[in-house]
Design an enzyme around this catalytic site. Structure first.
Site, PDB file in Angstrom:
ATOM      1  N   HIS A  29       0.841  -1.192   0.000  1.00  0.00           N
ATOM      2  CA  HIS A  29       0.000   0.000   0.000  1.00  0.00           C
ATOM      3  C   HIS A  29       0.883   1.251   0.000  1.00  0.00           C
ATOM      4  O   HIS A  29       1.255   1.761   1.066  1.00  0.00           O
ATOM      5  CB  HIS A  29      -0.907   0.007   1.230  1.00  0.00           C
ATOM      6  N   HIS A 263      -3.952   3.302  -3.625  1.00  0.00           N
ATOM      7  CA  HIS A 263      -4.150   2.853  -2.247  1.00  0.00           C
ATOM      8  C   HIS A 263      -3.418   1.551  -1.962  1.00  0.00           C
ATOM      9  O   HIS A 263      -2.632   1.476  -1.010  1.00  0.00           O
ATOM     10  CB  HIS A 263      -5.641   2.659  -1.942  1.00  0.00           C
ATOM     11  N   GLU A 413     -17.490  -3.891  24.536  1.00  0.00           N
ATOM     12  CA  GLU A 413     -16.720  -5.117  24.687  1.00  0.00           C
ATOM     13  C   GLU A 413     -15.470  -5.149  23.805  1.00  0.00           C
ATOM     14  O   GLU A 413     -14.384  -5.521  24.254  1.00  0.00           O
ATOM     15  CB  GLU A 413     -17.595  -6.342  24.376  1.00  0.00           C
ATOM     16  N   HIS A 475     -28.424 -14.851  24.769  1.00  0.00           N
ATOM     17  CA  HIS A 475     -27.398 -14.668  25.790  1.00  0.00           C
ATOM     18  C   HIS A 475     -26.738 -15.987  26.215  1.00  0.00           C
ATOM     19  O   HIS A 475     -25.808 -15.969  27.011  1.00  0.00           O
ATOM     20  CB  HIS A 475     -28.000 -13.993  27.024  1.00  0.00           C
TER      21      HIS A 475
END
Length: 664
Positions: A29, A263, A413, A475
């Site tokens: 890149h 890129h 999280e 859950h």
């Protein structure tokens, strides 16, 4: 302002090395290194405090390339400033066993602070580094002796800002007012698919202002002096700073700059030749003039900076010998001399009390005991502290301007896990953070990065199965334990009682070069009596918990299912069928044992049945294709835990029937 001849050549050296290395590898890149070259000159040429001769200097500034695909920018900087990264390594960019892999990897390349590439995680790591710096400074600095006083700098692009983890981490950084964190945003408006305004039109300055950051907008990223000035302003702020640098991706490539073509692909011989002419760089590939090396060379300045710090630290050691020794111990990742005594006392307490409690509570008891001898503990939870039980009596919550040792990460999280990795990378702390096991999916890539980097991040996961009960299948973790076991270098412990929980914690803390996930139950589990030999064998990850002469079968279980296996063994014994019960709280640790030990636990030729409240496929590696696995290959249901275990067949009758089936 027009760049000076020196800064222009310094920037163009980065451009040349980037395009030449990518061209030789035919992979990479070049756009980001060519577009951020002047920003790199501004930071590394003026502000960055580092010493190429000692990449691990304790009080160095940390530098993170969050947009890690632009790794050649970092490799060029390390080479030019004097790190142990010779030109041959740049020529071997992206080749097998080189020190210049496709994305930066910590412990592979001298001077690389963290492994980046998965976008957004670098900035989250940097938040952890800045947090560690602030907490260590508050703990160890003394009047006139600021021995912890460094910044964390980040390069990032649009891709990092599009990733959701950047919101999680940067929001928390603003709330905590981590003023030593300075981020330079490569605002070039281009990503792999083209101009980003078709899918990314955020008002980034306002976004970061809303987080509570100091924002320096509209900086010309190709004006070295302007970027230098912006960094100088950022260093005076009492908040983290985002410097928005307007740049042209692939700057210097006449027909490709400003487009997605530059890129992530080599420019090609024709474009490289045109670029050399456009930037007035007549030198052959991988050749840097002596005056450019001289302009970049940071060895003398770095040695002076570290020498000044060392003198200050010598004064600190004289005045504060206890504190200085403690800081050095913690930065080395070594455990205190009294840790082993505390570990033994913790296990003895478990044996004495014989408590029937949830292993999440047993985990909290272990934290409470170990925190007394581990001031480096930095705990936390993703808004579930009262459920995960990762706090302890003496812990102090971290707040803006008020240091502590327990972080309320909020419902973040993924951000929590990547921030923990940054804390571990910085050094001085053993970070642990918690959530429900089913939400480990949110943070999975950060767990993978911790394992890849071999850092001691401790991931606490509670509510580990259908034992969660009424919250239902959304859950209830079914596939999660097995999926975590698939991550190389991640140890996973699913203990069956208080003693195994204590061992899991002490082993996780002892493990200096790798992360651990600690998996605990919501429901109460009974204490299991053991001999001294069995207690010692828990550390092996799998051991014989209940034996029988001439055992006809072996039952293997973990966590809450160990109780079921023991009860089933008693029922089988009553029918004249002797069986062995093996508790295997950590399959990874067991797999690392020598062949003789493993064969002594899982006797060859004896039929096996595995029992775990999760998907079954994983366990066939232990029971074989002729064995039986009692598990759950569907999602859960919403009901009280006791009813769910019966509904899904976790009963003595089913285990007994399974054992009988493998005997015929």
């Amino acid at each position: 302002m027009t760049p000076t001849p020196d800064t222009r050549k310094m920037a163009n050296a980065i451009r040349a090395l980037a395009m030449d290395a990518v061209q030789k590898a035919n992979s990479g890149h070049p756009g980001m290194p060519m577009g951020m070259a002047e920003i790199a000159v501004a930071l590394w040429g003026t502000h960055l405090r580092h010493n190429p001769a000692d990449p691990h200097w304790l009080d160095r500034d940390r530098f993170v390339v969050s947009n890690g695909h632009g790794s050649m920018l970092l490799y060029a900087l390390l080479h030019l400033t004097g790190y142990d990264l010779p030109m041959d390594e740049l020529r071997n960019f992206r080749q097998l066993h080189s020190k210049t892999p496709g994305h930066p990897e910590v412990d592979v390349t001298p001077g690389v602070e963290t492994t980046t590439g998965p976008l957004g995680q670098g900035i989250a790591n940097a938040v952890g580094m800045a947090l560690a710096e602030e907490l260590l400074a508050a703990e160890f600095n003394k009047p006139g002796l600021d021995i912890i006083d460094h910044h964390t700098y980040v390069f990032l692009g649009d891709g990092c800002l599009m990733e959701g983890i950047s919101h999680e981490a940067c929001s928390l950084a603003g709330t905590l007012r981590l003023s030593k964190l300075i981020v330079l945003y490569d605002d070039n408006g281009i990503s792999i698919d083209g101009k980003v305004d078709g899918w990314f039109r955020d008002d980034t300055p306002k976004r970061f202002e809303a987080y509570g950051w100091n924002v320096v907008p509209n900086v010309d990223g190709h004006d070295v002096a302007a970027v230098q000035g912006a960094i100088a302003v950022a260093k005076t702020s009492d908040r983290p700073t985002l410097i928005c640098c307007k740049t042209v991706i692939g700057k210097g490539a006449p027909t490709m700059q400003g487009t997605d073509k530059v890129h992530g692909a080599a420019l090609g011989d024709a474009e490289i030749a045109a670029t050399r002419a456009a930037i007035d760089w007549p030198h052959p590939p991988f050749e840097i003039p002596a005056e450019v090396y001289s302009a970049w060379d940071a060895k003398q300045k770095g040695a002076s900076l570290q020498s000044d710090w060392s003198s200050k630290f010598s004064s600190y050691q004289e005045k504060y010998p206890t504190e200085s020794a403690e800081l050095l111990r913690r930065m080395k990742g070594e455990l205190p001399a009294n840790f082993e005594k505390a570990a033994v006392e913790l296990m003895a307490a478990c044996i004495e009390k014989k408590e029937t409690i949830a292993t999440r509570k047993a985990s909290q008891n272990a934290i409470q005991a170990l925190a007394k001898v581990l001031p480096e503990f930095l705990g936390g939870s993703a808004d579930l502290t009262g459920s995960n039980l990762t706090n302890w009596k003496e812990c102090v919550a971290v707040r803006a301007g008020h240091p502590g040792n327990h972080v309320n990460y909020g419902v973040r999280e993924f951000g929590m896990s990547a921030i923990m990795n940054g804390v571990a990378l910085h050094g001085g702390f053993i970070p642990f953070g918690a959530t429900f096991l089913t939400f480990s999916d949110y943070s999975r890539n950060a767990l993978r990065m911790a394992a890849l980097m071999k850092r001691r991040s401790l991931f606490v996961f509670t509510h580990d199965s259908i034992g969660l009960g009424e919250d239902g299948p959304t859950h209830q973790s079914v596939e999660h334990v097995s999926s975590l076991r698939l991550i190389p270098n991640l140890d996973n412990w699913r203990p069956c009682d208080t003693l195994e929980s204590a061992v899991a914690w002490t082993e996780a803390v002892r493990r200096q070069h790798g992360p651990t996930s600690l998996i605990f139950s919501r429901q109460n589990l009974p204490y299991v009596e053991r001999s001294a030999a069995q207690v010692a064998d828990i550390r092996r990850g799998g051991y014989v918990l209940k034996d029988a002469a001439n055992a006809k079968a072996i039952l293997i279980a973990t966590g809450s299912e160990v109780e079921l296996a023991l009860g089933s063994a008693d029922a089988l014994a009553a029918e004249g069928i002797p069986v062995r019960v093996v508790s295997m709280p950590s399959t990874e640790v067991f797999d690392r044992q020598d062949a003789a030990y493993k064969a002594s636990v899982l006797i060859r030729g004896v039929p096996r049945v595995a029992v775990e409240a999760g998907v079954t496929d994983f366990w066939f590696k232990y029971v074989g294709l002729d064995g039986v696995v009692i598990g759950i290959d569907t999602f859960g249901e919403s009901a009280p835990a006791g009813k769910l275990f019966k509904h899904f067949g976790f009963t003595t009758e089913k285990v007994v029937a399974a054992v009988k089936s493998v005997l015929h």
